[in-house]
Motif scaffolding. Structure first.
Motif, PDB file in Angstrom:
ATOM      1  N   PRO A 192       0.809  -1.224   0.000  1.00  0.00           N
ATOM      2  CA  PRO A 192       0.000   0.000   0.000  1.00  0.00           C
ATOM      3  C   PRO A 192       0.841   1.272   0.000  1.00  0.00           C
ATOM      4  O   PRO A 192       0.466   2.269  -0.625  1.00  0.00           O
ATOM      5  N   ALA A 193       1.981   1.252   0.707  1.00  0.00           N
ATOM      6  CA  ALA A 193       2.830   2.445   0.751  1.00  0.00           C
ATOM      7  C   ALA A 193       3.332   2.835  -0.633  1.00  0.00           C
ATOM      8  O   ALA A 193       3.618   4.014  -0.890  1.00  0.00           O
ATOM      9  N   SER A 194       3.435   1.872  -1.554  1.00  0.00           N
ATOM     10  CA  SER A 194       3.882   2.175  -2.926  1.00  0.00           C
ATOM     11  C   SER A 194       2.824   2.988  -3.661  1.00  0.00           C
ATOM     12  O   SER A 194       3.137   3.949  -4.378  1.00  0.00           O
ATOM     13  N   ASP A 195       1.553   2.601  -3.516  1.00  0.00           N
ATOM     14  CA  ASP A 195       0.466   3.382  -4.124  1.00  0.00           C
ATOM     15  C   ASP A 195       0.390   4.774  -3.513  1.00  0.00           C
ATOM     16  O   ASP A 195       0.122   5.759  -4.215  1.00  0.00           O
ATOM     17  N   LEU A 196       0.619   4.881  -2.198  1.00  0.00           N
ATOM     18  CA  LEU A 196       0.554   6.184  -1.544  1.00  0.00           C
ATOM     19  C   LEU A 196       1.708   7.079  -1.997  1.00  0.00           C
ATOM     20  O   LEU A 196       1.556   8.303  -2.091  1.00  0.00           O
ATOM     21  N   PRO A 252       9.686   2.949   2.436  1.00  0.00           N
ATOM     22  CA  PRO A 252       8.233   2.830   2.637  1.00  0.00           C
ATOM     23  C   PRO A 252       7.822   2.962   4.093  1.00  0.00           C
ATOM     24  O   PRO A 252       6.755   3.515   4.388  1.00  0.00           O
ATOM     25  N   ALA A 253       8.656   2.475   5.018  1.00  0.00           N
ATOM     26  CA  ALA A 253       8.302   2.525   6.439  1.00  0.00           C
ATOM     27  C   ALA A 253       8.287   3.949   6.980  1.00  0.00           C
ATOM     28  O   ALA A 253       7.681   4.212   8.022  1.00  0.00           O
ATOM     29  N   ALA A 254       8.959   4.888   6.296  1.00  0.00           N
ATOM     30  CA  ALA A 254       9.016   6.271   6.765  1.00  0.00           C
ATOM     31  C   ALA A 254       7.853   7.109   6.257  1.00  0.00           C
ATOM     32  O   ALA A 254       7.696   8.255   6.664  1.00  0.00           O
ATOM     33  N   ARG A 255       7.040   6.566   5.367  1.00  0.00           N
ATOM     34  CA  ARG A 255       5.936   7.336   4.789  1.00  0.00           C
ATOM     35  C   ARG A 255       4.730   7.350   5.738  1.00  0.00           C
ATOM     36  O   ARG A 255       4.517   6.386   6.474  1.00  0.00           O
ATOM     37  N   PRO A 256       3.929   8.415   5.703  1.00  0.00           N
ATOM     38  CA  PRO A 256       2.706   8.421   6.510  1.00  0.00           C
ATOM     39  C   PRO A 256       1.739   7.354   6.032  1.00  0.00           C
ATOM     40  O   PRO A 256       1.728   6.975   4.854  1.00  0.00           O
ATOM     41  N   THR A 257       0.917   6.864   6.930  1.00  0.00           N
ATOM     42  CA  THR A 257      -0.079   5.857   6.591  1.00  0.00           C
ATOM     43  C   THR A 257      -1.304   6.534   5.985  1.00  0.00           C
ATOM     44  O   THR A 257      -1.458   7.757   6.034  1.00  0.00           O
ATOM     45  N   ALA A 258      -2.193   5.726   5.428  1.00  0.00           N
ATOM     46  CA  ALA A 258      -3.413   6.263   4.828  1.00  0.00           C
ATOM     47  C   ALA A 258      -4.235   7.077   5.827  1.00  0.00           C
ATOM     48  O   ALA A 258      -4.697   8.176   5.486  1.00  0.00           O
ATOM     49  N   VAL A 302       8.089  10.490  14.482  1.00  0.00           N
ATOM     50  CA  VAL A 302       6.933  10.407  15.357  1.00  0.00           C
ATOM     51  C   VAL A 302       6.623   8.958  15.688  1.00  0.00           C
ATOM     52  O   VAL A 302       6.375   8.587  16.836  1.00  0.00           O
ATOM     53  N   SER A 303       6.639   8.108  14.669  1.00  0.00           N
ATOM     54  CA  SER A 303       6.318   6.705  14.910  1.00  0.00           C
ATOM     55  C   SER A 303       7.365   6.037  15.780  1.00  0.00           C
ATOM     56  O   SER A 303       7.063   5.122  16.546  1.00  0.00           O
ATOM     57  N   PRO A 368       3.586  -4.213   9.902  1.00  0.00           N
ATOM     58  CA  PRO A 368       2.672  -3.347  10.663  1.00  0.00           C
ATOM     59  C   PRO A 368       2.231  -2.159   9.827  1.00  0.00           C
ATOM     60  O   PRO A 368       2.988  -1.647   8.990  1.00  0.00           O
ATOM     61  N   ASP A 369       1.008  -1.712  10.036  1.00  0.00           N
ATOM     62  CA  ASP A 369       0.439  -0.586   9.297  1.00  0.00           C
ATOM     63  C   ASP A 369      -0.243   0.335  10.304  1.00  0.00           C
ATOM     64  O   ASP A 369      -1.310   0.013  10.823  1.00  0.00           O
ATOM     65  N   GLY A 370       0.381   1.479  10.585  1.00  0.00           N
ATOM     66  CA  GLY A 370      -0.172   2.383  11.578  1.00  0.00           C
ATOM     67  C   GLY A 370      -0.137   1.732  12.954  1.00  0.00           C
ATOM     68  O   GLY A 370       0.891   1.267  13.432  1.00  0.00           O
ATOM     69  N   ASP A 371      -1.313   1.676  13.602  1.00  0.00           N
ATOM     70  CA  ASP A 371      -1.396   1.077  14.926  1.00  0.00           C
ATOM     71  C   ASP A 371      -1.614  -0.432  14.870  1.00  0.00           C
ATOM     72  O   ASP A 371      -1.680  -1.087  15.917  1.00  0.00           O
TER      73      ASP A 371
END
Length: 478
Positions: A192-196, A252-258, A302-303, A368-371
């Motif tokens: 998903p991070a790739s699409d974002l 990808p892990a550094a990008r904000p989640t949806a 932040v994460s 993991p994705d967000g929380d």
């Protein structure tokens, strides 16, 4: 190449070519059965494929188009039908009037940040629906974002979507390098991070009037995506600009989640223009110094300061070729197969002599994705796949798909579905597939038992798929 009045499948009359890209050609057509205009995508089949590889590609194209056809969201251009003609898949979609975001920016120049945020919210909604159904779009770019007369945005070209964790999409490496995430250009697993990331690049173009990695040559664009940071989007303002820069992070892990992106875009879509001076930013003042010390990856910082969710048992999926021995495959298939590491995350044992047989094993690990921890993401993906596959039960043309049944005793949960495709001009034989999907911790695995030249009276052979899955699950526990 079909001429202007080519009649596809005895129903769709091609009127004019609307566009062409690496993944295929899109036509405006008339559905003569329902007397309406539609868009028809002629999927490009890669050159140089063997007959077996071509059949696999075509089967995957039809399966993925059907999966995309189940997606429903106001921002998704609906896929209505998929047909096979001239040894090519053709995907029939809604014909959306209006202009693409790409055309609008070329005609009018940069768009206001609030309007760009509104467009981003609509496209994000479409992506969230696709991701919840286990699909990646893989070609988010301004040319695939369509704007209606009222300014509402829609995301098109879901016909080349790819399953998460499975083999690459039909577009492969085709597309615009400036809108492909770094991991895709490196032929690494995408998610998903790739699409974002691609959404961030598209919104950057909309608000700045130029692409973030604009260069003269495609190779230079790809190199810039991989090696360089884009200029800060000055027209976006500090808040939207900071969000876009975070979405374009290499890691990808550094990008904000949806959910994080949605929160920011929602605020920006209804906000007044930012005042000059100190910007209102996402980070509480107490964290600002920590972010500076940790570098540009503010979202990652932040994460990092929050409790980290459970990653799960598997940091990465094991090589599927190690989960089943050649001797075990031979015993299951009753003949000596040839092992083929077909692509990352997939291994096949193939018999080409006589009736074709293929045993495929796939494995992928969810992050993991967000929380949500890795096991939770995998559980959500498994539930989505179960619902999507169950919805496909029934007969469509010459394809017959059975229901989804639970299989006890394999990993933490497992489901099985059988399907059968009759050969043309006969109702006595065809191709059979038994597909078993299982989940353990944050890992999903799939076993596909494919047989050619199968009598319709013996369409299903779930026992072989179940036996193979038990062996694979046992190997994971060693």
């Amino acid at each position: 190449m079909p001429h202007d009045l080519y009649l596809l499948a005895g129903r769709y009359r091609l009127i004019e070519r609307l566009g062409q890209g690496g993944a295929g050609t899109v036509w405006r057509a008339i559905d003569e059965m329902l007397d309406r205009q539609v868009a028809v995508k002629q999927v490009r089949v890669p050159e140089g494929l063997t007959p077996h590889e071509r059949a696999q590609f075509t089967g995957r194209a039809i399966h993925e188009a059907r999966s995309a056809g189940r997606l429903r969201d106001p921002a998704i251009v609906v896929v209505h039908d998929v047909v096979l003609e001239g040894h090519q898949p053709w995907i029939i979609m809604d014909l959306v009037t209006g202009r693409s975001l790409d055309q609008l920016v070329k005609e009018r120049g940069p768009l206001p940040p609030g309007a760009v945020a509104g467009i981003g919210l609509r496209v994000l909604s479409a992506l969230e629906v696709a991701h919840a159904h286990g699909l990646l779009h893989q070609d988010v770019k301004p040319g695939n974002i369509l704007l209606d007369a009222d300014g509402s945005a829609m995301l098109t070209d879901f016909g080349i979507a790819a399953p998460m964790g499975g083999p690459g999409g039909l577009a492969g490496s085709a597309g615009s390098p400036g809108y492909m995430a770094p991991e895709r250009l490196n032929e690494q697993p995408s998610g998903p991070a790739s699409d974002l990331w691609s959404l961030g690049a598209s919104l950057y173009t909309a608000v700045e009037g130029r692409a973030p990695f604009e260069r003269d040559l495609p190779a230079a664009v790809a190199a810039a995506v991989l090696l360089h940071e884009p200029p800060f989007p000055a027209r976006a303002g500090r808040r939207l600009g900071g969000l876009l820069m975070a979405m374009l992070a290499k890691n990808p892990a550094a990008r904000p989640t949806a959910p994080q992106i949605r929160q920011e875009l929602t605020a920006l879509a209804g906000a007044a223009p930012e005042p000059r001076g100190r910007p209102r930013w996402l980070l509480p003042a107490a964290l600002a110094a920590a972010v500076v010390l940790l570098g540009a990856g503010g979202w990652y910082a932040v994460s990092a300061l929050r409790p980290q969710p459970d990653t799960g048992r598997y940091a990465a999926a094991p090589d599927p070729c190690t989960l089943l021995s050649d001797a075990q495959a031979e015993e299951l298939m009753k003949v000596t197969p040839v092992r083929n590491a077909s692509r990352p995350g997939e291994c096949q044992w193939i018999v080409r002599e006589g009736p074709g047989r293929t045993l495929t094993v796939r494995a992928w690990a969810e992050k993991p994705d967000g929380d949500l921890g890795g096991p939770q993401v995998a559980q959500r993906r498994f539930a989505s796949e179960k619902a999507t596959r169950a919805a496909g039960k029934g007969q469509e043309g010459r394809d017959v798909r059975g229901g989804v049944s639970e299989v006890p005793g394999i990993a933490e949960s497992a489901i099985l579905q059988n399907s059968f495709t009759f050969y043309i001009n006969t109702n006595k034989s065809g191709r059979s597939d038994s597909v078993l999907l299982f989940r353990t911790s944050n890992l999903l695995g799939e076993v596909v038992w494919h047989r050619d030249d199968v009598p319709a009276s013996r369409a299903a052979d779930k026992e072989t798929a179940v036996a193979a899955a038990r062996l694979v699950a046992a190997a994971l526990n060693r």
